[in-house]
Scaffold this motif. Structure first.
Motif, mmCIF file in Angstrom:
data_model
loop_
_atom_site.group_PDB
_atom_site.id
_atom_site.type_symbol
_atom_site.label_atom_id
_atom_site.label_comp_id
_atom_site.label_asym_id
_atom_site.label_seq_id
_atom_site.Cartn_x
_atom_site.Cartn_y
_atom_site.Cartn_z
ATOM 1 N N GLN A 77 0.825 -1.216 0.000
ATOM 2 C CA GLN A 77 0.000 0.000 0.000
ATOM 3 C C GLN A 77 0.855 1.260 0.000
ATOM 4 O O GLN A 77 0.563 2.221 -0.731
ATOM 5 C CB GLN A 77 -0.932 0.001 1.213
ATOM 6 N N TYR A 78 1.909 1.263 0.807
ATOM 7 C CA TYR A 78 2.758 2.452 0.907
ATOM 8 C C TYR A 78 3.891 2.454 -0.110
ATOM 9 O O TYR A 78 4.605 3.444 -0.231
ATOM 10 C CB TYR A 78 3.345 2.557 2.319
ATOM 11 N N LYS A 79 4.053 1.314 -0.804
ATOM 12 C CA LYS A 79 5.140 1.195 -1.789
ATOM 13 C C LYS A 79 6.501 1.486 -1.151
ATOM 14 O O LYS A 79 7.297 2.280 -1.646
ATOM 15 C CB LYS A 79 4.883 2.101 -2.999
ATOM 16 N N ILE A 80 6.717 0.848 0.002
ATOM 17 C CA ILE A 80 7.998 0.976 0.705
ATOM 18 C C ILE A 80 8.645 -0.400 0.805
ATOM 19 O O ILE A 80 7.964 -1.428 0.770
ATOM 20 C CB ILE A 80 7.815 1.589 2.112
ATOM 21 N N PRO A 81 9.971 -0.446 0.916
ATOM 22 C CA PRO A 81 10.646 -1.746 1.037
ATOM 23 C C PRO A 81 10.270 -2.464 2.336
ATOM 24 O O PRO A 81 10.017 -1.840 3.364
ATOM 25 C CB PRO A 81 12.135 -1.372 1.034
ATOM 26 N N TRP A 82 10.257 -3.762 2.234
ATOM 27 C CA TRP A 82 10.061 -4.649 3.399
ATOM 28 C C TRP A 82 11.289 -5.544 3.458
ATOM 29 O O TRP A 82 11.460 -6.434 2.646
ATOM 30 C CB TRP A 82 8.780 -5.430 3.212
ATOM 31 N N VAL A 83 12.173 -5.256 4.395
ATOM 32 C CA VAL A 83 13.440 -5.973 4.521
ATOM 33 C C VAL A 83 13.240 -7.113 5.520
ATOM 34 O O VAL A 83 12.979 -6.872 6.700
ATOM 35 C CB VAL A 83 14.567 -5.034 4.987
ATOM 36 N N ARG A 84 13.375 -8.344 5.030
ATOM 37 C CA ARG A 84 13.076 -9.515 5.841
ATOM 38 C C ARG A 84 14.371 -10.241 6.198
ATOM 39 O O ARG A 84 15.087 -10.721 5.324
ATOM 40 C CB ARG A 84 12.129 -10.439 5.075
ATOM 41 N N HIS A 85 14.653 -10.331 7.503
ATOM 42 C CA HIS A 85 15.848 -11.024 7.976
ATOM 43 C C HIS A 85 15.447 -12.363 8.595
ATOM 44 O O HIS A 85 14.421 -12.468 9.273
ATOM 45 C CB HIS A 85 16.585 -10.188 9.023
ATOM 46 N N ASP A 86 16.289 -13.371 8.393
ATOM 47 C CA ASP A 86 16.048 -14.689 8.971
ATOM 48 C C ASP A 86 16.533 -14.735 10.412
ATOM 49 O O ASP A 86 17.670 -14.349 10.712
ATOM 50 C CB ASP A 86 16.798 -15.761 8.166
ATOM 51 N N PHE A 87 15.665 -15.245 11.294
ATOM 52 C CA PHE A 87 16.063 -15.470 12.672
ATOM 53 C C PHE A 87 15.421 -16.776 13.151
ATOM 54 O O PHE A 87 14.556 -16.789 14.024
ATOM 55 C CB PHE A 87 15.654 -14.295 13.566
ATOM 56 N N PRO A 88 15.829 -17.914 12.547
ATOM 57 C CA PRO A 88 15.213 -19.202 12.896
ATOM 58 C C PRO A 88 15.624 -19.655 14.293
ATOM 59 O O PRO A 88 16.815 -19.697 14.618
ATOM 60 C CB PRO A 88 15.749 -20.147 11.818
ATOM 61 N N LEU A 89 14.648 -20.016 15.101
ATOM 62 C CA LEU A 89 14.910 -20.401 16.481
ATOM 63 C C LEU A 89 15.192 -21.900 16.570
ATOM 64 O O LEU A 89 14.592 -22.710 15.865
ATOM 65 C CB LEU A 89 13.726 -20.018 17.365
ATOM 66 N N SER A 90 16.072 -22.269 17.482
ATOM 67 C CA SER A 90 16.588 -23.633 17.541
ATOM 68 C C SER A 90 15.518 -24.657 17.901
ATOM 69 O O SER A 90 15.650 -25.833 17.564
ATOM 70 C CB SER A 90 17.741 -23.716 18.546
ATOM 71 N N PHE A 91 14.466 -24.250 18.595
ATOM 72 C CA PHE A 91 13.443 -25.213 19.010
ATOM 73 C C PHE A 91 12.369 -25.428 17.944
ATOM 74 O O PHE A 91 11.414 -26.163 18.175
ATOM 75 C CB PHE A 91 12.808 -24.806 20.344
ATOM 76 N N HIS A 92 12.509 -24.786 16.789
ATOM 77 C CA HIS A 92 11.617 -25.033 15.660
ATOM 78 C C HIS A 92 12.336 -25.954 14.680
ATOM 79 O O HIS A 92 13.332 -25.563 14.083
ATOM 80 C CB HIS A 92 11.237 -23.710 14.989
ATOM 81 N N PRO A 93 11.840 -27.174 14.470
ATOM 82 C CA PRO A 93 12.614 -28.186 13.738
ATOM 83 C C PRO A 93 12.840 -27.925 12.261
ATOM 84 O O PRO A 93 13.831 -28.398 11.709
ATOM 85 C CB PRO A 93 11.805 -29.475 13.942
ATOM 86 N N TRP A 94 11.949 -27.171 11.597
ATOM 87 C CA TRP A 94 12.152 -26.986 10.157
ATOM 88 C C TRP A 94 12.367 -25.542 9.729
ATOM 89 O O TRP A 94 12.541 -25.256 8.548
ATOM 90 C CB TRP A 94 10.995 -27.597 9.354
ATOM 91 N N SER A 95 12.383 -24.613 10.658
ATOM 92 C CA SER A 95 12.445 -23.192 10.275
ATOM 93 C C SER A 95 13.770 -22.830 9.607
ATOM 94 O O SER A 95 13.804 -22.023 8.673
ATOM 95 C CB SER A 95 12.204 -22.290 11.488
ATOM 96 N N PHE A 96 14.868 -23.424 10.073
ATOM 97 C CA PHE A 96 16.163 -23.103 9.463
ATOM 98 C C PHE A 96 16.191 -23.564 8.010
ATOM 99 O O PHE A 96 16.618 -22.824 7.116
ATOM 100 C CB PHE A 96 17.311 -23.736 10.252
ATOM 101 N N GLN A 97 15.722 -24.789 7.745
ATOM 102 C CA GLN A 97 15.716 -25.286 6.377
ATOM 103 C C GLN A 97 14.788 -24.467 5.503
ATOM 104 O O GLN A 97 15.082 -24.217 4.326
ATOM 105 C CB GLN A 97 15.289 -26.760 6.346
ATOM 106 N N ALA A 98 13.681 -24.006 6.068
ATOM 107 C CA ALA A 98 12.773 -23.147 5.294
ATOM 108 C C ALA A 98 13.474 -21.866 4.875
ATOM 109 O O ALA A 98 13.285 -21.382 3.749
ATOM 110 C CB ALA A 98 11.519 -22.836 6.112
ATOM 111 N N ALA A 99 14.275 -21.297 5.774
ATOM 112 C CA ALA A 99 15.008 -20.075 5.437
ATOM 113 C C ALA A 99 16.028 -20.343 4.335
ATOM 114 O O ALA A 99 16.199 -19.518 3.417
ATOM 115 C CB ALA A 99 15.703 -19.533 6.683
ATOM 116 N N VAL A 100 16.698 -21.483 4.391
ATOM 117 C CA VAL A 100 17.645 -21.853 3.327
ATOM 118 C C VAL A 100 16.897 -22.028 2.009
ATOM 119 O O VAL A 100 17.337 -21.532 0.956
ATOM 120 C CB VAL A 100 18.406 -23.133 3.706
ATOM 121 N N ASN A 101 15.753 -22.714 2.059
ATOM 122 C CA ASN A 101 14.956 -22.902 0.839
ATOM 123 C C ASN A 101 14.551 -21.564 0.239
ATOM 124 O O ASN A 101 14.602 -21.374 -0.985
ATOM 125 C CB ASN A 101 13.693 -23.707 1.150
ATOM 126 N N ALA A 102 14.125 -20.636 1.092
ATOM 127 C CA ALA A 102 13.689 -19.323 0.601
ATOM 128 C C ALA A 102 14.821 -18.615 -0.127
ATOM 129 O O ALA A 102 14.603 -17.976 -1.167
ATOM 130 C CB ALA A 102 13.185 -18.473 1.767
#
Length: 217
Positions: A77-102
């Motif tokens: 809506q505002y046409k502004i950048p959205w800067v997304r940083h990965d911060f996968p937490l160790s107790f989430h079993p697949w979040s790190f791999q999802a970040a690598v896939n992305a």
């Protein structure tokens, strides 16, 4: 909201940068409920932008999934950048791999990479294992005319990039996901970033940042 345990990823041994006097006002500006910022290097818009949204996210975090549509809508809506940083937490079993896939999908195009992130968040409740994530990612790739390789990151380059983002979040002082800021290119007067503690005020904070940066031109 997903909070960090005392034993995060293996790179947790990286020391936090000490709080400098120049950044202390910024940390206070975040408010008593906000993140105490130790290193504000990442809290600025990309080159050429006056205002942006900066987020540290975990793709398995339920609150990140709840925030995702709002952030996407605001950026569009505002046409502004959205800067997304990965911060996968160790107790989430697949979040790190999802970040690598992305990041692998980013290599095809940044839009496909971000569409993958959004799709994972939208389907998060049905993804309970690495096998589920793999099946989901294969289907996403096929739907976009892409063949997902068996080894997404054979050289470890994408893994290193995710770890670098995590280390950046540690230096900032991230304590939970998502952590979201509205940031500006301000160099004088008001602090150049404010944490979005109450997401119902996101648009209000963006309006104020845009007004402030217009007034300073």
């Amino acid at each position: 909201m997903a909070r960090i345990r005392l034993i995060p990823l293996s790179i947790a041994a990286l020391a936090l940068i000490s709080l400098s006097s120049g950044l202390s006002a910024h940390a206070q500006f975040a408010g008593s409920q906000g993140t105490q910022v130790h290193d504000a290097t990442a809290l600025k818009p990309p080159a050429g932008a006056r205002v942006a949204i900066v987020e540290f996210e975990d793709m398995e975090c339920p609150d990140c999934a709840r925030a995702n549509p709002l952030l996407r809508e605001a950026a569009e809506q505002y046409k502004i950048p959205w800067v997304r940083h990965d911060f996968p937490l160790s107790f989430h079993p697949w979040s790190f791999q999802a970040a690598v896939n992305a990041r692998w999908f980013d290599l095809k195009s940044k839009k496909i990479g971000d569409d993958y992130r959004d799709a994972v968040f939208a389907s998060q409740s049905s993804l309970t294992s690495l096998n589920d994530l793999r099946s989901f990612s294969e289907k996403f790739a096929k739907d976009h005319g892409i063949a997902l390789p068996f080894a997404v990151d054979p050289t470890g380059k994408l893994t290193a990039e995710v770890k670098a983002d995590y280390a950046l979040g540690q230096r900032v002082g991230i304590e939970h996901t998502p952590t979201i800021w509205v940031v500006t290119n301000h160099t004088n007067g008001a602090p150049p970033f404010v944490e979005v503690v109450d997401r119902t005020k996101l648009y209000q904070l963006i309006d104020a940042a845009l007004a402030e940066t217009r007034a300073s031109k």
